[in-house]
Design an enzyme around this catalytic site. Structure first.
Site, mmCIF file in Angstrom:
data_model
loop_
_atom_site.group_PDB
_atom_site.id
_atom_site.type_symbol
_atom_site.label_atom_id
_atom_site.label_comp_id
_atom_site.label_asym_id
_atom_site.label_seq_id
_atom_site.Cartn_x
_atom_site.Cartn_y
_atom_site.Cartn_z
ATOM 1 N N ARG A 113 0.839 -1.213 0.000
ATOM 2 C CA ARG A 113 0.000 0.000 0.000
ATOM 3 C C ARG A 113 0.866 1.252 0.000
ATOM 4 N NH1 ARG A 113 -4.639 1.797 3.578
ATOM 5 N NH2 ARG A 113 -4.743 4.030 3.154
ATOM 6 N N ASP A 161 -8.620 -0.954 9.315
ATOM 7 C CA ASP A 161 -9.043 0.030 10.312
ATOM 8 C C ASP A 161 -9.386 -0.667 11.623
ATOM 9 O OD1 ASP A 161 -8.951 2.296 8.648
ATOM 10 O OD2 ASP A 161 -10.966 1.900 7.868
ATOM 11 N N ASP A 190 -6.792 -1.794 3.118
ATOM 12 C CA ASP A 190 -7.037 -0.843 4.190
ATOM 13 C C ASP A 190 -7.407 -1.650 5.429
ATOM 14 O OD1 ASP A 190 -7.758 2.283 4.472
ATOM 15 O OD2 ASP A 190 -9.035 1.077 5.781
ATOM 16 N N ARG A 229 -7.085 1.437 -2.919
ATOM 17 C CA ARG A 229 -5.965 0.878 -2.161
ATOM 18 C C ARG A 229 -5.947 -0.644 -2.215
ATOM 19 N NH1 ARG A 229 -8.119 3.623 2.502
ATOM 20 N NH2 ARG A 229 -8.008 5.411 1.155
HETATM 21 O O1 GSY Z 1 -12.308 3.153 5.057
HETATM 22 C C1 GSY Z 1 -11.853 2.052 4.400
HETATM 23 C C2 GSY Z 1 -11.494 2.321 2.955
HETATM 24 N N1 GSY Z 1 -12.684 2.703 2.182
HETATM 25 C C3 GSY Z 1 -13.683 1.911 1.753
HETATM 26 C C4 GSY Z 1 -13.945 0.535 1.899
HETATM 27 O O2 GSY Z 1 -13.198 -0.242 2.524
HETATM 28 N N2 GSY Z 1 -15.094 0.077 1.313
HETATM 29 C C5 GSY Z 1 -15.956 0.886 0.635
HETATM 30 N N3 GSY Z 1 -17.040 0.361 0.096
HETATM 31 N N4 GSY Z 1 -15.720 2.208 0.484
HETATM 32 C C6 GSY Z 1 -14.601 2.706 1.040
HETATM 33 N N5 GSY Z 1 -14.142 3.968 1.039
HETATM 34 C C7 GSY Z 1 -12.997 3.941 1.742
HETATM 35 S S1 GSY Z 1 -12.040 5.337 2.027
#
Ligand code: GSY
Length: 156
Positions: free
Chosen positions: A85, A99, A97, A94
């Site tokens: 990443r 979190d 991710d 990405r």
């Molecule tokens: O916050 C995590 C990254 N992210 C995502 C995700 O993991 N899934 C979806 N559907 N939309 C996202 N927008 C982000 S930024």
């Protein structure tokens, strides 16, 4: 595990929308190893926020861990680096991710780390898989009103 530290339930949200999405998620879960207690089903999800980008695969992992919040954050960053990443565009596509969504009994309100995650109750790509493995934590009204469309996907 270290003697004397409490072991807590922690939930990580994982998402990928670039490259080998399933491979990145599989590798991250394997790297977490024995602290993994449950892995949710996988969902294919519409991107929430950011530029136009491909759909994500999302899931939630439950851990049993005695790591302090900053140690857990470092683990998340290592998983993301392991997936190659590059931290460039905020909200952009990405490879991986990771979190920290919730850690039982823990609250952190620092500029660079908030636990619970400030938006966990607003996003369907978080609440849907979380409800599958920890229904006690998800208010059905939140799930009804959350942002974004999610579809069940094949297992990893
Ligand atoms: O916050 C995590 C990254 N992210 C995502 C995700 O993991 N899934 C979806 N559907 N939309 C996202 N927008 C982000 S930024």
């Amino acid at each position: 595990m270290s003697a004397g530290r409490p072991v807590r339930r922690a939930f990580l949200g994982m998402g990928s929308n670039l490259g080998d999405r399933r491979g990145y998620l599989r590798d991250a879960i394997a790297t977490l190893g024995p602290m993994v207690r449950q892995v949710s089903p996988v969902y294919e999800t519409d991107p929430v926020g950011g530029p136009e980008q491909d759909r994500y695969l999302n899931l939630v992992v439950e851990l049993a861990t005695d790591l302090e919040p900053r140690e857990l954050l470092a683990v998340c960053h290592r998983l993301e680096s392991g997936a190659g990443r590059v931290r460039d565009e905020r909200w952009g596509p990405r490879t991986l991710d990771v979190d920290i969504l919730l850690v039982e009994g823990v609250q952190v309100d620092d500029p660079d780390l908030e636990i619970p995650h400030p938006r966990w109750r607003d996003r369907r790509f978080v609440l849907r898989p979380l409800a599958d493995i920890a229904p006690d934590l998800v208010d059905p009204d939140d799930l009804d009103h959350a942002e974004g469309h999610v579809d069940p996907a094949d297992p990893l």
